[in-house]
Design a protein around this motif. Structure first.
Motif, short mmCIF file in Angstrom:
data_model
loop_
_atom_site.label_atom_id
_atom_site.label_comp_id
_atom_site.label_asym_id
_atom_site.label_seq_id
_atom_site.Cartn_x
_atom_site.Cartn_y
_atom_site.Cartn_z
N THR A 181 32.88 39.42 52.63
CA THR A 181 32.10 38.16 52.68
C THR A 181 31.99 37.49 51.32
O THR A 181 31.30 36.47 51.20
CB THR A 181 30.69 38.33 53.25
N PHE A 182 32.66 37.99 50.28
CA PHE A 182 32.51 37.43 48.94
C PHE A 182 33.37 36.19 48.69
O PHE A 182 33.56 35.80 47.53
CB PHE A 182 32.80 38.50 47.89
N ASN A 183 33.87 35.54 49.76
CA ASN A 183 34.60 34.29 49.56
C ASN A 183 34.46 33.35 50.77
O ASN A 183 35.42 33.10 51.49
CB ASN A 183 36.08 34.53 49.27
N PRO A 184 33.27 32.82 51.00
CA PRO A 184 33.15 31.79 52.04
C PRO A 184 34.04 30.60 51.72
O PRO A 184 34.21 30.21 50.56
CB PRO A 184 31.67 31.40 51.97
N VAL A 185 34.63 30.01 52.78
CA VAL A 185 35.56 28.89 52.65
C VAL A 185 35.25 27.87 53.74
O VAL A 185 34.96 28.22 54.88
CB VAL A 185 37.02 29.37 52.77
#
Length: 284
Positions: A181-185
């Motif tokens: 979850t460390f890269n929402p886009v």
């Protein structure tokens, strides 16, 4: 502006396109997903041309918004690509692009929760312009050729755990970058020919308080240069995501507290939409 989206539950997202009149159309007559194969075949252009004739996606407004690209094969990230952010990190502006990688399972939707891992004590935010590759970029001859290989642009949130990044990675950064979850886009993908990547405001807030506010004009290395440069070392494939760096205003500067469960981060890039995530403890 044309907006490409993936809507629905995790793992069952529906590819869609929102036309300039605000109507959301179902892309499934053209593709099963917004992925590398779709992008490689110039799918954005074909879908944009055909959009008005596609069926309307009923109930679109009530569906979860997923990441606008299906799980990328690679997430390539550029560090300290804004001079002021490099300075607040205790460094001078880099003379060559700094590269690190994130695991593809860091990529989640723009309104999904961020899971705070066990032991994480210094979770930090970073708003970034995300570049989605559309054509294979392999040892490109010129910077002038680079943007022809870009499918479009997204808002990207490069979440970091700074202790793991700085103290536990052995000189690399990836341990502080690869938690799930460390890269929402998102919230959507805008075709490259509708965006000037070097003239976009980008900003972030935490619990409604301003943190970052800058412009992609302040990048040390432009998008075109980054795509060209990366292609000299490896092959960028359609569907890959390139995070282009973050401006000043992060917690690592010492001016703001780090994030904790319950905090809410909002981030936006001009013309590319706004994301909002709540931090929660990672499920056991």
């Amino acid at each position: 502006m044309t907006k490409f989206l993936r809507l629905g539950p995790v793992g069952s997202e529906i590819p869609a396109v929102e036309t300039a009149d605000g109507v959301v159309h179902d892309l499934r007559p053209l593709t099963t997903d917004i992925d590398g194969a779709f992008l490689r075949d110039d799918g954005l252009r074909a879908a944009r041309d055909a959009a008005s004739g596609l069926p309307v996606l009923d109930g679109a407004a009530g569906l979860r918004v997923g990441a606008p690209i299906a799980r990328p094969g690679a997430v390539l990230c550029i560090g300290q690509n804004y001079a002021a952010h490099a300075a607040e990190s205790g460094n001078g502006a880099p003379t060559v692009p700094i590269l690190f990688f994130k695991h593809p399972n860091t990529v989640v939707g723009p309104f999904d929760d961020i899971h705070v891992p066990p032991r994480a004590a210094k979770v930090d935010w970073e708003v970034e312009l995300g570049v989605v590759i559309g054509r294979r970029a392999r040892y490109l001859e010129s910077v002038d050729d680079a943007l022809d290989h870009v499918a479009g642009y997204v808002v990207s949130h490069d979440v970091s755990e700074r202790t793991w990044q700085k103290d536990e990675s052995g000189g690399q950064w990836s341990k502080g970058k690869i938690a799930e979850t460390f890269n929402p886009v998102g919230p959507y993908l805008v075709p490259a020919d509708e965006v000037d990547p070097q003239n976009l405001r980008l900003w972030s807030t935490v619990n409604g308080e301003a943190r970052q506010d800058s412009s992609t004009a302040d990048m040390v290395f432009s998008v075109a240069f980054l795509v060209w440069h990366l292609s000299q070392y490896g092959v960028l494939d359609p569907g890959d995501l390139v995070n282009t760096g973050t401006p000043e205003g992060v917690a690592m500067s010492g001016r703001f507290p780090y994030l904790a469960a319950g905090d809410v981060v909002e981030l936006g890039v001009e013309g590319l939409g706004v994301m909002r995530q709540t931090l929660v403890p990672a499920p056991r």
